[in-house]
Structure formats: C-alpha cells, structure tokens
Design a protein around this motif. Structure first.
Motif, PDB file in Angstrom:
ATOM      1  N   ASP A   1      44.722  -8.552 199.219  1.00 42.32           N
ATOM      2  CA  ASP A   1      44.384  -9.970 199.151  1.00 42.32           C
ATOM      3  C   ASP A   1      44.655 -10.616 200.493  1.00 42.32           C
ATOM      4  O   ASP A   1      45.764 -11.027 200.784  1.00 42.32           O
ATOM      5  CB  ASP A   1      45.221 -10.656 198.063  1.00 42.32           C
ATOM      6  CG  ASP A   1      44.754 -12.065 197.779  1.00 42.32           C
ATOM      7  OD1 ASP A   1      43.841 -12.521 198.479  1.00 42.32           O
ATOM      8  OD2 ASP A   1      45.324 -12.697 196.871  1.00 42.32           O
TER       9      ASP A   1
ATOM     10  N   SER B   1      38.099 -16.459 195.601  1.00 39.83           N
ATOM     11  CA  SER B   1      37.413 -15.959 194.406  1.00 39.83           C
ATOM     12  C   SER B   1      36.052 -16.615 194.205  1.00 39.83           C
ATOM     13  O   SER B   1      35.207 -16.079 193.483  1.00 39.83           O
ATOM     14  CB  SER B   1      38.273 -16.186 193.165  1.00 39.83           C
ATOM     15  OG  SER B   1      38.571 -17.549 193.005  1.00 39.83           O
TER      16      SER B   1
ATOM     17  N   LYS C   1      41.237 -13.748 189.047  1.00 35.95           N
ATOM     18  CA  LYS C   1      40.127 -14.424 189.720  1.00 35.95           C
ATOM     19  C   LYS C   1      38.883 -14.422 188.838  1.00 35.95           C
ATOM     20  O   LYS C   1      38.198 -15.437 188.692  1.00 35.95           O
ATOM     21  CB  LYS C   1      39.810 -13.734 191.044  1.00 35.95           C
ATOM     22  CG  LYS C   1      40.901 -13.748 192.092  1.00 35.95           C
ATOM     23  CD  LYS C   1      40.409 -13.060 193.359  1.00 35.95           C
ATOM     24  CE  LYS C   1      41.489 -12.957 194.423  1.00 35.95           C
ATOM     25  NZ  LYS C   1      42.571 -12.027 194.024  1.00 35.95           N
TER      26      LYS C   1
ATOM     27  N   GLU D   1      43.614 -17.311 191.068  1.00 37.45           N
ATOM     28  CA  GLU D   1      44.125 -16.747 192.317  1.00 37.45           C
ATOM     29  C   GLU D   1      45.633 -16.519 192.223  1.00 37.45           C
ATOM     30  O   GLU D   1      46.149 -15.477 192.631  1.00 37.45           O
ATOM     31  CB  GLU D   1      43.823 -17.701 193.479  1.00 37.45           C
ATOM     32  CG  GLU D   1      42.367 -17.770 193.887  1.00 37.45           C
ATOM     33  CD  GLU D   1      42.019 -16.697 194.909  1.00 37.45           C
ATOM     34  OE1 GLU D   1      42.932 -15.939 195.302  1.00 37.45           O
ATOM     35  OE2 GLU D   1      40.845 -16.622 195.301  1.00 37.45           O
TER      36      GLU D   1
END
Length: 397
Positions: free
Chosen positions: A203, A210, A343, A67
């Motif tokens: 995001d 994820s 991810k 991430e």
C-alpha cells in the motif's frame, strides 16, 4: 484467558450481531420523531433531515473507512465505528435542542461508515470459499432483523420511560457490544494482511487510492448495481404504503402489511440465497433473482389489487431480492485480494447511501409528474436494469 473467536462460526456470529446493531442504529431516530419534535417544539420534517445526514456521512466516509480497514485491520475499525455510533446515539438522549440531535445523527453516520468494509473483511479472512455464501447470508439476515427490531426497541423503551431513555439505552447496548468485540474477536483480518506479501498488496498510494478501482469494469459495474438495487429497495420502503392508500384506495394498515411481507420474505430467502451462492454461479443467481422481483413488482402493480393480493404480490417480489443478496456479496468479495478487501467493499457499497438518498427525491418527482403507479413500475425497472448490468458483467468478466 478466554480464547478469542477466529473460526467461521465464531466470527460470523459476532459480525452478524454487529450488523444487527448497525441496522438498529440506522432506524434509531425515525420512530421517535414525534416525541423529539414535541420536546423541542419543531416540526417532525426538520428531524427527518437526520436520515439524510446519516446517509451523507456514510457516503463521505465509507471509502476512507475501507482504506483504513486495509491499513489498520478490520477489527480495530469495526470496534471503533460501533463505539462512535453507539456513543452518538446515547449522546442524542442528552440533547437540549433539535440541532444537537441532528449533529449526533451525523456522527452516528460517520461511525456507520466502517460497518460494511470491516465486517466483510472479517468474514473473508475467517471463512473459506466453499461456505462464504452462507456466511454472507447470515450476515445479511442479521441486518434485516435489526431493521425489524429497531422500531420495537425504540418505541417500547420510550413507552416505558421516554425518548431520551430509549436513545441512551440503545447507545449503551452498542458500547457494551463494542467491548465484547474488542475482547472476544481475534484479529483475523490483521493476520491475513500480514500474510498478504504480494506486490499487489503493498500500500504505497494515497489515502483515496481505492477510487482507482473504478477503472476496473467489474468494480464500476457492481457500484452501479448497488446504487440501482438500493434505489429500488429504498423506493419500495418509502412509497409502498402511499401507493396502497393513494393509488389503490386501501388503508395504511394494508400498505404496511405489504411492506412487511416484502421485507420479511426477503430476509427469509437471504438464507436460501446463501446456500445457492455456494453451489451455483453467482451472476446467474442475481440475474434470475432480480429479473423475478422486477417483473413481479412492475406487472403486479398494474393489476387491480385488493388488500390480500397486494400483500401476496409484494411478498412474492421479495423472493428474488433475498436470493440475490449473498451472491452479490460473493461477487464483491472476489473483486480484489486480501489486502484490498476493505477498499473493494468500501467503494462498491458507497452505492448504498447514494441510492438511498436519491430514491425518495427522484421517485417523488415521478409521482408528482405522473402517478404512484408509474413510480412502482420504475422501481421494477430498477431491478431489471440491475439484472441487465450483472448479465453484461458476467459476459465481460
């Protein structure tokens, strides 16, 4: 001002050396266990917990690290991860107790967690689809060389000085190279993130968003694939020598030679696998490669092996695994867009520490309940089951 590396060759070289150091650090402690145990008057088995701690830290931190790669850019994360790992190994050289060594090992595992998601995000950002298989093969080859070099480096320095100097020297090497990456590597992934302006790249989820990627059959299947292949590979590394001694009645030298043959042939055929992955269907390569390794390993173990034949069989088994690794990375790289590369690799590569942690325990139980032969046959079955999973994913994609 020196121009920073941003092309395929420069980025692949810098990242592959980083992968080399990552694998050196994974094996930095085990060769020194006897020396460290003697210094602190503790059993070597207590220090062996350091391996579990490193894998445990990777398991806990790799998804968040993926991430972070997609939020902050891969270069920043990989430089920070290498610096933390190197500093932790160096600090272990100043430890005054075994507990402090274990603490440093855990911190080194935290630093290890960004290596896969960050390295592959950099390779993806700098490369192109026509050459990505060869990029991934060079990267994997660097890791195998790191595994081979680690015992030589640690025990060599310890022989010249002591175990403390060995850990400090290895840590200093990584800190220097973190500086090289910081200065010499262009922010190619951060640039790619800025260019990824689709809605899918936005995001706005949680930090562990994820994990939702496991809802995709291909992602879940590749996670299972990584777990099985690592489980089998870790089992081979853990029990090959014991199989040679306890089942075949051969020497530890022969067992270690068989393991070296397996790892060496795997490393060489990783390079061939990169060439194949750029030209042929990645799913087919993996199915054929792992089926080859699984059959050779399981069938070969049932034979009445002498020393030479054992080494040859284990070496031949390494061919299929080596060929499959770049294709594996190509499939994983295709699971998501540019904004999700960290991810994707962070999630599916979590199967590595899980498989590595489970293999000694489960296969040890098989040996205790049944035999070494059954454990080796189970390893072959692990490769075959991984091939079946990839065959199913090929049909379902």
């Amino acid at each position: 001002m020196t121009r920073r590396a941003s092309g395929v060759l420069g980025v692949t070289t810098l990242v592959s050396v980083d992968h080399f150091l990552s694998h050196v650090y994974l094996l930095a402690f085990p060769p020194l266990f006897p020396l460290i145990a003697g210094a602190f008057d503790v059993p070597a088995t207590q220090l062996a917990v350091s391996v579990t701690l490193i894998f445990g830290a990777q398991f806990l931190c790799q998804v968040p690290a993926g991430e972070l790669v997609d939020r902050a850019g891969a270069k920043r994360v990989v430089v920070g991860g290498l610096a933390l790992t190197a500093a932790s190994v160096a600090l272990a050289g100043f430890a005054t107790s075994a507990l402090q060594v274990l603490g440093c090992a855990f911190l080194s595992g935290v630093g290890q967690s960004p290596f896969h998601p960050a390295n592959y995000a950099l390779l993806d950002a700098a490369g192109d689809a026509s050459r990505e298989g060869r990029q991934f093969s060079v990267h994997s080859f660097g890791g195998f060389v790191g595994f081979a070099a680690a015992p030589v480096l640690t025990t060599g320095i310890a022989a010249l000085a002591d175990w403390r100097a060995a850990l400090v020297a290895l840590g200093a090497l990584g800190l220097v190279y973190a500086g090289v990456l910081a200065v010499g590597l262009a922010p190619v992934h951060r640039r790619a993130l800025r260019e990824a302006v689709t809605d899918e790249s936005a995001d706005d989820g949680s930090f562990l968003d994820s994990l939702r990627m496991l809802e995709r059959p291909l992602v879940a299947g590749m996670f299972a694939f990584f777990l099985l292949v690592t489980f089998t590979d870790a089992g081979i590394q853990t029990y090959t020598t014991a199989f040679a001694v306890n089942h075949l009645g051969l020497s530890t030298v022969v067992g270690n030679a068989a393991l070296t043959a397996f790892l060496g042939v795997t490393a060489l055929f990783v390079l061939a696998g990169g060439w194949l992955a750029d030209r042929y269907d990645a799913f087919t390569i993996i199915v054929a490669g792992l089926a080859w390794s699984g059959v050779i390993l399981a069938a070969g173990a049932t034979l009445d092996l002498d020393a030479t034949t054992l080494v040859v069989v284990w070496g031949i088994a390494g061919i299929g695994l080596g060929v499959s690794l770049p294709a594996r990375d190509s499939i994983t790289n295709a699971l998501s867009g540019t904004a999700d590369t960290g991810k994707s690799f962070g999630l599916v590569y979590t199967g590595l520490p899980i498989g590595g942690a489970l293999a000694p325990v489960i296969l040890g139980a098989v040996i205790t309940r049944f035999s070494y032969l059954d454990a080796v046959v189970a390893m072959g079955a692990g490769f075959l089951l991984a091939a079946v999973i990839v065959a199913a994913l090929r049909r379902a994609r």
